[in-house]
Design a protein around this motif. Structure first.
Motif, mmCIF file in Angstrom:
data_model
loop_
_atom_site.group_PDB
_atom_site.id
_atom_site.type_symbol
_atom_site.label_atom_id
_atom_site.label_comp_id
_atom_site.label_asym_id
_atom_site.label_seq_id
_atom_site.Cartn_x
_atom_site.Cartn_y
_atom_site.Cartn_z
ATOM 1 N N GLY A 224 -2.653 4.323 1.531
ATOM 2 C CA GLY A 224 -3.474 3.496 1.372
ATOM 3 C C GLY A 224 -3.762 2.649 0.645
ATOM 4 N N GLU A 225 -3.835 3.203 -0.764
ATOM 5 C CA GLU A 225 -4.132 2.290 -2.218
ATOM 6 C C GLU A 225 -2.858 1.401 -2.015
ATOM 7 N N VAL A 226 -4.118 0.668 -2.622
ATOM 8 C CA VAL A 226 -2.966 -1.168 -2.492
ATOM 9 C C VAL A 226 -2.447 -1.071 -4.165
ATOM 10 N N CYS A 227 -1.364 -0.837 -4.415
ATOM 11 C CA CYS A 227 -0.165 -0.142 -5.631
ATOM 12 C C CYS A 227 0.238 -1.777 -5.749
ATOM 13 N N GLY A 228 0.341 -3.486 -5.286
ATOM 14 C CA GLY A 228 0.917 -4.204 -5.786
ATOM 15 C C GLY A 228 1.181 -5.334 -4.240
ATOM 16 N N LEU A 229 2.393 -6.235 -5.086
ATOM 17 C CA LEU A 229 2.215 -7.238 -3.463
ATOM 18 C C LEU A 229 4.052 -8.123 -3.669
ATOM 19 N N ARG B 110 1.072 -1.166 -0.633
ATOM 20 C CA ARG B 110 0.150 0.187 0.216
ATOM 21 C C ARG B 110 0.396 0.955 -0.054
ATOM 22 N N ASN B 111 0.470 2.405 -1.206
ATOM 23 C CA ASN B 111 1.501 3.755 -0.453
ATOM 24 C C ASN B 111 0.539 4.653 0.922
ATOM 25 N N ASP C 12 8.333 5.868 -1.966
ATOM 26 C CA ASP C 12 8.900 5.183 -0.652
ATOM 27 C C ASP C 12 8.369 4.326 0.231
ATOM 28 N N LEU C 13 6.680 4.469 0.388
ATOM 29 C CA LEU C 13 6.246 4.091 1.951
ATOM 30 C C LEU C 13 6.395 1.963 1.145
ATOM 31 N N ARG D 51 -5.221 -7.239 6.868
ATOM 32 C CA ARG D 51 -3.865 -7.117 6.620
ATOM 33 C C ARG D 51 -3.715 -5.968 5.949
ATOM 34 N N ALA D 52 -4.145 -5.822 4.560
ATOM 35 C CA ALA D 52 -3.883 -4.849 4.222
ATOM 36 C C ALA D 52 -5.416 -3.591 4.911
ATOM 37 N N GLY D 53 -6.285 -3.584 5.499
ATOM 38 C CA GLY D 53 -7.172 -2.760 5.987
ATOM 39 C C GLY D 53 -8.671 -3.208 5.502
#
Length: 578
Positions: free
Chosen positions: A168-173, A164-165, A409-410, A221-223
């Motif tokens: 809070g968006e999912v952007c990969g794995l 997540r960035n 960066d996160l 875990r990703a919310g």
């Protein structure tokens, strides 16, 4: 760590995941597919025995179509479903799925006059070529389609975390290729989670060994919010022995070529379930089968682990030879399918609950994450419905994809932290220095299965589930830190894979019990001795849970009104026929 770029990454190589990848490609995007097992060769899709036939184009009637909708809403979803979603899925299956399947070579079994062979029950189904084998052939077709389109497939790779960035968006794995022992990351504009719903939460499960609830754990875990996790299906008529035959199923549902089904007998030889007698309007009334068995267990006439029997002996022998593959299994035990009974027992089957999503777009509560198929909480079962979800998710993603990748960066910090976590599980770096012996990950996994089996069996109570949560807390505190694979090899180290599974499994078991404690009623196969009634006033709704750190938050949401209703407010559990 190697980083791969794509538009959309699809997690799961079953019916939903493969179709999502194909539709994304056809819509002009660049998908890739990651499968914990082999694409089209593992999971629950290969277990699918038949496809529902409610359409008039295949010889059905308006009454058959209406019976199919009633079946899904009542017997399969216990009125925990958006009925407009069911209607939309049925329309797509009739007008898109069936024509495409036969054009691709999924040839349904036919009678001598050329008509598709079906069950004779109100809810009709067809098979290709025999009952219990349809999913295998369909998934072979899907695998070939993926290969023909050149869609990248990363097989025998387990996803370890969603990225997540800062927004809070999912952007990969991140994922581990456990054959070669190498981790890699994927930067994507969206993730479609399609890991299936046959969670292996106890020792016996319908699905293959891959299905330890990874998709639910990753999304949790990703919310993301979860819904109705407590609603779990069970088979009652799987072969009890050998114990490794965990999904050899003597279908107590209408058989193709007849209106008959198998019969289930207690230890005293009394038939306590027969489809034609007990639920003639349903297709696979697993909940009613479980209720009937539970009553036998409470009366001391059966055990969930065996001591009761099932048989096809009253079915026409020619029908069994033509359409039922289980005859060879009977023969291997020295039995005759046309004459003998076989001892049966329960096996955990599909899960009705899962990741909460909009059933008309498959969007979850977390931006960038979509679901498809059984890992979602919007419907239970049917290979064709799962495939419908894959197409719906793909179209929704294509309509809402950002112009650029969203990692920052996160995200990069998460990649480094996840690499360290996964590596520590391989080397046993979690050994706590207390002088206690290290534990093989499989030892911890089976311990969790057994704890869950006692807390979350077919007869439940609040006290037992709270005790189960306490036992899981002990596992988390004392045993997970001691896990050490017997080998530190990087290549095909299945104990390393087990260690990853354990962390997912314990999270899924814990949130399932937390959700189960909130549902203060009994419904479907969810039976609580402390709340032994079906309550449509308070609990015909989504039971939604999400995790905040180590704590949980809960909410309820009513389903939209549909054309089919339960017809009562509150009723004793065993008196409800669904």
């Amino acid at each position: 760590m190697r980083v791969i770029q794509c538009d959309v990454v699809v997690v799961g190589g079953g019916g939903a995941g493969t179709y999502a990848a194909l539709r994304l490609h056809d819509l002009g995007l660049k998908p890739m597919l990651i499968s914990k097992g082999l694409v089209g060769k593992s999971g629950a899709s290969i277990m699918a025995g038949a496809v529902i036939v409610g359409s008039k184009m295949l010889g059905g009637t308006d009454q058959n179509a209406a019976a199919s909708l009633e079946f899904f809403a009542k017997y399969y979803s216990h009125f925990l479903v958006d009925q407009s979603y069911l209607a939309a899925a049925g329309h797509w299956i009739e007008n898109t799925f069936y024509p495409e399947m036969e054009s691709l070579g999924l040839l349904f079994s036919r009678e001598a006059d050329g008509q598709i062979a079906m069950s004779h029950s109100p809810v009709r189904w067809a098979v290709a070529p025999m009952q219990g084998q349809t999913g295998i052939l369909l998934m072979d077709i899907r695998r070939k389609q993926l290969q023909a389109r050149g869609i990248p497939m990363h097989e025998e790779c387990v996803v370890t975390a969603l990225l997540r960035n800062a927004n809070g968006e999912v952007c990969g794995l991140t994922a581990l290729d456990y054959v070669h022992g190498e981790m890699f990351a994927v930067h994507a504009k969206a993730v479609v989670m399609a890991t299936g719903h046959a969670d292996r939460l106890v020792r016996r499960s319908t699905g293959t060994r891959e299905q330890t609830g990874d998709g639910i754990a990753l999304a949790l875990r990703a919310g993301a919010e979860m819904s109705n996790l407590e609603m779990q299906f069970w088979h009652i008529s799987d072969f009890a022995n050998p114990p490794t035959w965990q999904r050899l199923h003597v279908y107590p549902n209408p058989l193709v070529g007849t209106d008959q089904s198998s019969r289930v007998y207690n230890a005293q030889g009394e038939c306590f379930f027969e489809q034609a007698r007990d639920a003639p309007a349903a297709l696979a009334p697993y909940s009613l089968q479980v209720k009937r068995l539970t009553q036998q267990v409470l009366a001391g006439k059966a055990r969930f682990s065996g001591g009761y029997y099932t048989s096809y002996s009253h079915i026409d022998a020619d029908v069994l030879r033509r359409y039922q593959y289980a005859g060879s299994a009977f023969e291997k035990l020295g039995l005759d399918i046309t004459r003998d009974k076989v001892e049966a027992r329960t096996t955990m089957h599909y899960r009705q609950g899962g990741i909460e999503s909009d059933p008309h777009s498959m969007r979850t509560s977390v931006d960038g994450l979509w679901v498809a198929g059984g890992v979602g909480a919007h419907v239970t079962g049917s290979l064709a419905v799962a495939i419908y979800d894959g197409g719906l998710a793909a179209e929704s993603v294509a309509g809402g994809l950002p112009d650029r990748h969203r990692h920052d960066d996160l995200t990069e910090q998460q990649i480094r932290a996840e690499e360290q976590r996964v590596e520590a599980l391989r080397t046993g770096a979690g050994a706590d220095g207390s002088g206690q012996q290290p534990l093989a990950p499989m030892h911890v996994k089976t311990g969790i299965w057994d704890a869950m089996g006692e807390a979350y069996g077919l007869i439940k109570s609040g006290d037992a589930m709270r005790e189960g949560l306490a036992r899981l807390a002990v596992f988390r505190e004392r045993e997970l830190p001691r896990m050490t694979p017997p080998s530190a090899s990087r290549r095909f180290n299945t104990a390393w894979l087990d260690a990853l599974d354990v962390h997912n499994l314990i999270d899924v078991c814990e949130v399932t019990l937390q959700s189960a404690l909130k549902r203060e009623e009994s419904r479907g196969t969810f039976y609580r001795t402390d709340f032994p009634y079906v309550d449509n006033t308070e609990w015909q709704c989504k039971n939604i849970v999400a995790r905040d750190g180590s704590d949980y938050r809960f909410r309820k949401e009513r389903y939209p009104a549909g054309g089919i209703a339960p017809g009562f407010d509150r009723q004793e559990y065993f008196s409800v026929p669904w």
